[in-house]
Motif scaffolding. Structure first.
Motif, PDB file in Angstrom:
ATOM      1  N   ALA A  38       0.705  -1.282   0.119  1.00  0.00           N
ATOM      2  CA  ALA A  38       0.020   0.038  -0.171  1.00  0.00           C
ATOM      3  C   ALA A  38       0.980   1.335  -0.012  1.00  0.00           C
ATOM      4  O   ALA A  38       0.596   2.290  -0.712  1.00  0.00           O
ATOM      5  CB  ALA A  38      -1.014   0.087   1.201  1.00  0.00           C
ATOM      6  N   LEU A  39       2.031   1.180   0.711  1.00  0.00           N
ATOM      7  CA  LEU A  39       2.956   2.394   0.799  1.00  0.00           C
ATOM      8  C   LEU A  39       3.934   2.523  -0.471  1.00  0.00           C
ATOM      9  O   LEU A  39       4.564   3.531  -0.609  1.00  0.00           O
ATOM     10  CB  LEU A  39       3.560   2.462   2.041  1.00  0.00           C
ATOM     11  CG  LEU A  39       2.768   2.401   3.452  1.00  0.00           C
ATOM     12  CD1 LEU A  39       3.585   2.324   4.488  1.00  0.00           C
ATOM     13  CD2 LEU A  39       2.119   3.704   3.287  1.00  0.00           C
ATOM     14  N   THR A  40       3.848   1.533  -1.238  1.00  0.00           N
ATOM     15  CA  THR A  40       4.751   1.459  -2.531  1.00  0.00           C
ATOM     16  C   THR A  40       4.113   2.261  -3.533  1.00  0.00           C
ATOM     17  O   THR A  40       3.108   1.952  -4.039  1.00  0.00           O
ATOM     18  CB  THR A  40       4.938   0.398  -2.862  1.00  0.00           C
ATOM     19  OG1 THR A  40       5.743  -0.561  -1.910  1.00  0.00           O
ATOM     20  CG2 THR A  40       6.059   0.112  -4.099  1.00  0.00           C
ATOM     21  N   LYS A  41       4.656   3.779  -3.991  1.00  0.00           N
ATOM     22  CA  LYS A  41       4.223   4.368  -4.849  1.00  0.00           C
ATOM     23  C   LYS A  41       4.389   3.919  -6.077  1.00  0.00           C
ATOM     24  O   LYS A  41       5.339   3.041  -6.398  1.00  0.00           O
ATOM     25  CB  LYS A  41       4.731   5.801  -4.649  1.00  0.00           C
ATOM     26  CG  LYS A  41       4.297   6.642  -3.538  1.00  0.00           C
ATOM     27  CD  LYS A  41       4.608   8.168  -4.048  1.00  0.00           C
ATOM     28  CE  LYS A  41       5.261   8.533  -2.346  1.00  0.00           C
ATOM     29  NZ  LYS A  41       6.095   9.555  -2.629  1.00  0.00           N
ATOM     30  N   ARG A  42       3.407   3.941  -7.148  1.00  0.00           N
ATOM     31  CA  ARG A  42       3.553   3.336  -8.519  1.00  0.00           C
ATOM     32  C   ARG A  42       3.945   4.496  -9.294  1.00  0.00           C
ATOM     33  O   ARG A  42       3.359   5.714  -9.276  1.00  0.00           O
ATOM     34  CB  ARG A  42       2.248   2.531  -8.803  1.00  0.00           C
ATOM     35  CG  ARG A  42       2.108   1.512  -7.714  1.00  0.00           C
ATOM     36  CD  ARG A  42       0.574   0.932  -8.022  1.00  0.00           C
ATOM     37  NE  ARG A  42       0.596  -0.263  -7.000  1.00  0.00           N
ATOM     38  CZ  ARG A  42      -0.706  -0.671  -6.466  1.00  0.00           C
ATOM     39  NH1 ARG A  42      -1.854   0.068  -6.889  1.00  0.00           N
ATOM     40  NH2 ARG A  42      -0.640  -1.606  -5.670  1.00  0.00           N
ATOM     41  N   ALA A  43       4.506   4.286 -10.312  1.00  0.00           N
ATOM     42  CA  ALA A  43       4.987   5.276 -11.437  1.00  0.00           C
ATOM     43  C   ALA A  43       3.595   5.871 -12.107  1.00  0.00           C
ATOM     44  O   ALA A  43       2.653   5.238 -12.350  1.00  0.00           O
ATOM     45  CB  ALA A  43       5.707   4.704 -12.675  1.00  0.00           C
ATOM     46  N   GLY A  44       3.608   7.452 -11.942  1.00  0.00           N
ATOM     47  CA  GLY A  44       2.585   8.083 -12.505  1.00  0.00           C
ATOM     48  C   GLY A  44       1.317   8.098 -11.758  1.00  0.00           C
ATOM     49  O   GLY A  44       0.279   8.539 -12.080  1.00  0.00           O
ATOM     50  N   GLU A  45       1.254   7.321 -10.389  1.00  0.00           N
ATOM     51  CA  GLU A  45       0.016   7.628  -9.815  1.00  0.00           C
ATOM     52  C   GLU A  45      -0.027   9.014  -8.803  1.00  0.00           C
ATOM     53  O   GLU A  45       1.043   9.682  -8.509  1.00  0.00           O
ATOM     54  CB  GLU A  45       0.510   6.354  -8.637  1.00  0.00           C
ATOM     55  CG  GLU A  45      -0.634   6.461  -7.629  1.00  0.00           C
ATOM     56  CD  GLU A  45      -0.431   5.273  -6.555  1.00  0.00           C
ATOM     57  OE1 GLU A  45      -1.390   4.338  -6.155  1.00  0.00           O
ATOM     58  OE2 GLU A  45       0.800   5.097  -6.156  1.00  0.00           O
ATOM     59  N   SER A  46      -1.344   9.188  -8.941  1.00  0.00           N
ATOM     60  CA  SER A  46      -1.624  10.720  -8.282  1.00  0.00           C
ATOM     61  C   SER A  46      -1.709  10.272  -6.708  1.00  0.00           C
ATOM     62  O   SER A  46      -1.757   9.180  -6.394  1.00  0.00           O
ATOM     63  CB  SER A  46      -2.857  11.070  -8.441  1.00  0.00           C
ATOM     64  OG  SER A  46      -4.084  10.079  -8.191  1.00  0.00           O
ATOM     65  N   PRO A  47      -1.233  11.724  -6.152  1.00  0.00           N
ATOM     66  CA  PRO A  47      -1.277  11.577  -4.899  1.00  0.00           C
ATOM     67  C   PRO A  47      -2.556  11.056  -4.176  1.00  0.00           C
ATOM     68  O   PRO A  47      -2.717  10.365  -3.000  1.00  0.00           O
ATOM     69  CB  PRO A  47      -1.016  12.897  -4.418  1.00  0.00           C
ATOM     70  CG  PRO A  47      -0.132  13.460  -5.410  1.00  0.00           C
ATOM     71  CD  PRO A  47      -0.908  12.864  -6.681  1.00  0.00           C
TER      72      PRO A  47
END
Length: 143
Positions: free
Chosen positions: A80-89
């Motif tokens: 859940a805490l792993t941001k994905r490329a291009g993901e919005s806040p």
């Protein structure tokens, strides 16, 4: 896997990494784990705090995380805490809020990231940018 083993793995995985101020990244991981503990977090959440940036920073693979002898809640929080490329806040925050236990870990992460002493080591432009970024994420998470 016990917390001491998780800590050791996280420290090894991030051994060559430094933060934006050039400090060893393990200091941040330790601070987030301590923040989770201080907020009454479970062992699963503390383990996730140690590993919260491991997949995102390519320190450990997602496959390693899924196959490691970790509690399912720990794995879920780290993912859940792993941001994905291009993901919005907004999408990132929604995933954190939808994952039991993840908000508390992110709260500890944001608290350490936004620590005035830590920000003071950065140039003014970076301080301002990060202060806005962290405030926006706190607002999205209702912190």
């Amino acid at each position: 896997m016990n917390l001491a083993e998780v800590e050791a793995i996280a420290r090894r995985a991030h051994a060559s990494q430094v933060d934006k101020a050039g400090r060893p990244y393990a200091e941040h991981l330790a601070a987030v784990a301590a923040g989770v503990r201080a907020r009454g977090g479970s062992e699963e959440q503390i383990a996730a705090a140690w590993l919260h940036d491991a997949v995102e920073d390519d320190a450990l693979s997602e496959q390693w995380l899924r196959e490691a002898p970790l509690a399912p809640q720990t794995v879920d929080i780290v993912l859940a805490l792993t941001k994905r490329a291009g993901e919005s806040p907004e999408d990132y925050a929604a995933r954190i809020l939808a994952t039991p236990g993840a908000r508390l870990v992110k709260e500890a992460d944001l608290a350490h990231n936004a620590d005035p002493a830590r920000l003071a080591a950065l140039d003014a432009e970076t301080q301002a940018r990060l202060t806005r970024k962290y405030a926006h994420m706190r607002a999205l998470l209702g912190i």
